[in-house]
Each structure stands twice: as C-alpha cells, then as structure tokens.
Design an enzyme around this catalytic site. Structure first.
Site, short mmCIF file in Angstrom:
data_model
loop_
_atom_site.label_atom_id
_atom_site.label_comp_id
_atom_site.label_asym_id
_atom_site.label_seq_id
_atom_site.Cartn_x
_atom_site.Cartn_y
_atom_site.Cartn_z
N ARG B 14 0.83 -1.20 -0.03
CA ARG B 14 0.19 0.08 0.08
C ARG B 14 0.92 1.36 0.10
NH1 ARG B 14 -3.66 -0.75 5.15
NH2 ARG B 14 -1.63 -1.42 5.81
N SER B 41 -7.53 2.96 5.77
CA SER B 41 -6.99 1.55 5.30
C SER B 41 -6.40 1.62 3.89
CB SER B 41 -8.33 0.68 5.27
OG SER B 41 -9.34 1.11 4.54
N GLU B 62 -20.33 1.18 -1.74
CA GLU B 62 -19.50 0.77 -2.62
C GLU B 62 -20.16 1.03 -4.13
OE1 GLU B 62 -19.92 -0.78 0.13
OE2 GLU B 62 -18.02 -0.05 1.19
N PHE B 87 -15.13 -5.73 -0.47
CA PHE B 87 -16.33 -4.83 -0.45
C PHE B 87 -16.42 -4.29 -1.91
CE2 PHE B 87 -15.07 -4.20 4.28
CZ PHE B 87 -15.77 -5.28 4.49
N ARG B 171 -1.64 -6.02 1.52
CA ARG B 171 -0.87 -5.25 2.49
C ARG B 171 -0.06 -6.43 3.13
NH1 ARG B 171 -5.76 -4.02 6.11
NH2 ARG B 171 -4.50 -3.22 7.81
#
Lengths: 274, 318
Positions: B14, B41, B62, B87, B171
């Site tokens: 990330r 996040s 979303e 999501f 991540r």
C-alpha cells in the site's frame, strides 16, 4: 415557439418508437411514452450538445437511468442528429448498434451503459462531481424511473449528491406510478417521495411531465450557479399519447398488433394536426 | 485495523501504491482518488492533505463509489477507486461489469488488502474470490503486483492505459523481488524470473517471492524450475504460458481461490492448447479462523507447499 417545436418532436418520437417496437417485435412502449415529453424537451431545447462533437468536454450530459426505455432515447438521438434516422430500422436486429439497452461503445451520444436499474444516477453524480471540481459550466440531467427508486444505489447516490451540493445536477423522476408488474405504491411504496428527496438535501419540485412549457421552464430555472441538486418529480402517464396504452402495466413491454399500431398512429397524427 | 510495521526487508505494498498515486497526481490534475470511508485503510491521508479537492469520499457506499468513478471518468478524470478488495468487488460487481467494463470507462479500481490480509476477521473480509469473479468480466484488465516496485509500476501503467483496470493491492508483507537491471512492467506481459525446464511455477502477487524460494529449494535437489510472474492475470500472456507448458508440468500459486483465479486461467489455456499435469496452490473456500500468516502456512501457500506441488507434477509427467 420553443414549446411547439418540442411538442412536434415528441409526437414524431412517439410515432417512430412505436414503429421500432412493432418492427422489432419487442420493446418497452409504456415507459418510453411516459418519458417522451421529458426527453424531447431536453434534446430539442435544453441540452447544449453537438452531434458533430459528441464527446466535447463542456457538453451537457444526459443519462437515461431507466435504460430499458431506448425507444425514447434512440429516437431523440436520431432526431438530434447523432446517427442517421434510418439506423432506427435496425433496432434489436443482429449486430445493430441499437441494443435493447444503450451502449456508449456502439452509439455516439450515449454517456454510460445502463439497463440494470440503479446505475445511471451514481454515474451522473460522478460526472457532476467532475464538473464541480473543475468549475465547468456543464449540466447533468438524469431521467429515472419511479420504480427504479426502489434500488438502494439510487439513494446512495442521492445522499452523496446532497452532501456535495451538486447544483449542476438535475434529476427527473418519470413518476408514472407503474413498475413492470404493478403500481409502485402496491409493490414497495415510494410516497412521500417529495419528503424523501428533500430529506436527502435536494430542491424538489412537482411538475406535469407532459406539460412541455412547464418542463422547459423548470429546466431553465435549473440554470447555474446553484448550490443544491434539483429533482423534478414529473407526474406522467405510462403509455401517454396512445389511448389504449394509458396507465396499463401490461404495456410495460407489450407490442401492438397491426390494428393497434394503426390506431395509435392515427391518434398521434390527429394530435399532431391540432 | 492497525497492523504492526512489516519486519525488516519486508514491505506493505500500500505504501508504494499511495506514493505512486501521489506522484501521478502531482504531474496530472486528472488523477483523483475515490474512497468508501477508506482513507485510513487505503493510506490516502497524505494524499487528501496534499490534494484536498481530489480525494472524493463517498462514504460507506460501494455501488455509488464505483458508479461515481465511472462518472468522473466521463468528466475527464482518471479516477483511482480504492476500497477493501472484498467490498469493492463483491458489493459493486454489477457496477464494475456495467459502468466500468461494459461501458469501457477509464476507471482504475484498486482492491486494497486483498486475499487473506484481514486474517482473523474471517471470510467476510477475505477477498479470495475476486480474481475468479473479475476474470469472468470481458474487457477488464486485472493486475496483481508482487512487490513495491511492481505495484508502483503497475499503478503508473494503469494510469497511462485507456480503459478499466483492476489492481489487486496487497498489505501482506513482501520482500523486493530481485530483477535484472532495466526490468520494465508492461500490462499483459508476464515476467520470467527464473528459467528452467523441469517444471514451471506460474505465480502472482504475494506468491511470487515464495515461488522463487521454492525454485531455489528445487534447484538444490537438481530440479530446474521456471518461475513466471503473471502479474497481469487478464488478459493473460499466452506466450509465457506456452513456454511454461513446454516444461511439461505446471504449478500455479496465488493468494486466492485455487480454482477459478490464476489457476483456472492457466488450466483453461493448457486444456485447450497443451495439456500438462498441473497443481494449483491457493485456498479451497471459506477459511477457518486464523491470522493471515497462519492461513498461508496452514493451506500450503508457502515455498514448501509450492515445491511439494512441483515434485508431484514432475512425477506425473509422462
């Protein structure tokens, strides 16, 4: 003068879309006809668009969120010069650019592909956000079905448009009170619809969706600058313009017989002659 | 969710992703980020502070996020739509299909913390189905970078690419992959990290460094393993697959479902063109409670597991 011009175009659209549906043997005449006066008012008066430059960055945008009503959209686009009127004869035929739901990769003038309900408004909100960031002068117009407002994504988008204060965005709800199978209020009631939109931060107006003069005035009034999105609850009649189709759920995707088609055209020609 | 900093020599991709987006944004004002309350996040806090009007937070929504992304592309922007992969993909699948792929909107979808990064949070938060789902959508490019360098290069390549792209950002701590000088990332082109002709290991994302370690272990046994980094899963590099099949045995490895994802894509190619014994390293389905590291270890998404699979497919060669 503006009103007569739009009304004549709307009458032509109705006759032309019925011929498309009869030739193709399928379509969505009820919802096409309820939206025709709204779409005609936009394409033949309000929208600043150029069929010779369909992707001009500063163009006004029109998004047909109720994507099944291609009869209204395709006749408007052809009438406005985005493609030859003769292409309407290919509606739904193999490899036609005129799919049952609009496809921007096939046809100039289509901003985003729709068809599944609940898609057009979020995309239109994104276009309006881009315009807001750039302080661009274009406006974004969306026609939604009323039944479509049962989709959750519409309210995700409505909430965000209110939050962002998207004054460049105008939604027209084609409030014909019928969805595919039954009345909206008997299926999953939308009322009090004005209150719902207002609660989401929108300026709300009720209007007769077949009164071209009122539609043009409402679109004029939406001129920039504005600081809030605006929704017109356009009270309409499914099947408007053809006596036997009026307010009948069965005409959502019915196809006229030869005799019914002749009667419909006769009625529309008589209306035009007035 | 807070996470400890990666161990020495390991990286959270990330970081490379946000650096690349910030660098692009500084050069091109069409670059915007769209998030679903995922500023933290997605590690986009610094981006928001530097480009406040270009961070569009739609809140926890979303479907609207992806639709808004498509609309921003219509308005001339290059949106990086970023949210937790689980999501972003599942919740907005029809928007990805219709608004992005079918409409050919110039949207870059970034699935953050993909795979099993959320570990103990369970199957709701794992995104192991995403490659299989998205691979079924026509005209959607899917990129799964393996390390920070490739993540940054893929972000920049995606920005320059006209059309919808899904970037699967991890991540899970990964080391830098050793590359020859002058290595370049090209969308649709696989990277052969190690040549070999006894077996081919076709890996993507966080499994690439494990594939290299497996090949090194196999080399100690006298087995020559080819290692292919299939960063672009769709459209897949069929030339690289032909070379892989020429070894006569293939192992695929991905931090996702063993079937349907990269493994499925490679199997489809081989079944049609060059059938060879195959093993697919990946997850079987909904996973038990456990940390990301434990899940990887327990289900054999390791150098050891890949090497064992390689021995198996070699034994099955005719």
């Amino acid at each position: 003068m503006r009103v007569e011009h739009v009304r004549a175009k709307a009458n032509w659209m109705r006759r032309r879309l019925l011929r498309m549906i009869v030739d193709a043997g399928q379509g969505h005449p009820g919802g096409d006809l309820s939206a025709t006066d709204i779409v005609a008012s936009l394409y033949f008066d309000t929208l600043r668009i150029d069929p010779l430059s369909p992707n001009a960055p500063g163009r006004d945008r029109f998004v047909l969120s109720k994507g099944h009503c291609t009869g209204a959209l395709y006749t408007a686009l052809a009438g406005a010069g985005f493609f030859p009127e003769a292409d309407l004869d290919t509606y739904l035929k193999p490899n036609s650019r005129l799919n049952g739901h609009p496809n921007r990769t096939y046809l100039p003038g289509v901003e985003t592909n729709t068809g599944p309900l609940g898609h057009g408004l979020p995309v239109a909100v994104g276009i309006a956000v881009a315009g807001q960031i750039d302080a661009a002068g274009y406006r974004v117009f969306v026609v939604t079905g009323d039944g479509e407002l049962q989709e959750g994504s519409m309210w995700e988008a409505a909430m965000f448009a209110g939050h962002r204060g998207l004054g460049n965005l105008t939604v027209i709800v084609d409030r014909n009170r019928l969805q595919q199978g039954a009345r909206t209020e008997d299926t999953n009631a939308l009322e009090p619809l004005v209150d719902k939109w207002r609660a989401f931060g929108w300026d709300v107006f009720e209007i007769d969706g077949h009164d071209v003069a009122a539609l043009l005035t409402a679109f004029d009034d939406a001129a920039l600058p504005r600081s809030r999105p605006r929704v017109l609850i356009a009270n309409t009649v499914k099947g408007q313009g053809v006596s036997f189709m009026r307010d009948q759920a069965s005409w959502h995707h019915g196809v006229p017989s030869a005799a019914q088609y002749a009667q419909a055209i006769a009625e529309l020609e008589a209306e035009q002659a007035k | 969710m807070s996470a400890a900093a990666p161990a020495a020599g390991l990286h959270d991709c990330r970081e490379a992703y946000v650096r690349a987006i910030a660098e692009l944004a500084a050069e091109d004002d069409r670059i915007v980020a769209v998030v679903n309350d995922s500023v933290g996040s997605s590690k986009l806090g610094a981006f928001r502070d530097r480009f406040p009007t270009r961070l569009i937070n739609v809140g926890i929504a979303e479907q609207n996020m992806v639709g808004v992304g498509a609309g921003l592309a219509n308005g001339g922007k290059i949106p990086f739509v970023s949210g937790a992969a689980c999501f972003l993909t599942a919740r907005a699948m029809e928007q990805i299909k219709v608004d992005c792929a079918y409409s050919q909107a110039n949207v870059k979808l970034c699935g953050i913390s993909s795979g099993v990064a959320y570990g103990e949070l369970g199957a709701t938060h794992h995104s192991i189905e995403d490659i299989a789902w998205l691979r079924a959508i026509d005209k959607l490019t899917i990129i799964v970078p393996s390390d920070p360098w490739e993540t940054a290069a893929a972000i920049k390549a995606a920005a320059a690419w006209d059309g919808p792209v899904f970037l699967r950002i991890s991540r899970m701590p990964v080391p830098d992959i050793a590359r020859t000088a002058g290595a370049a990332f090209v969308i649709g082109r696989a990277e052969t990290l190690r040549s070999g002709d006894d077996v081919a290991i076709v890996a993507t994302g966080t499994l690439v460094h494990r594939a290299i370690a497996a090949a090194e272990a196999l080399a100690a046994e006298g087995v020559s393993a080819r290692v292919i980094n299939m960063a672009t899963v769709a459209p897949i590099d069929t030339d690289a697959l032909a070379a892989a099949a020429a070894t006569g045995a293939i192992v695929t490895a991905e931090e996702g479902l063993a079937t349907g994802g990269l493994g499925g894509a490679v199997a489809e190619y081989c079944a049609r063109n060059h059938p060879v014994p195959m093993q697919m390293i990946g997850f079987p389905g909904f996973l038990p409670t456990g940390s990301a590291d434990w899940l990887m270890e327990n289900f054999g998404l390791t150098a050891h597991g890949i090497a064992a699979a390689a021995r198996d497919v070699i034994a099955r060669k005719r």
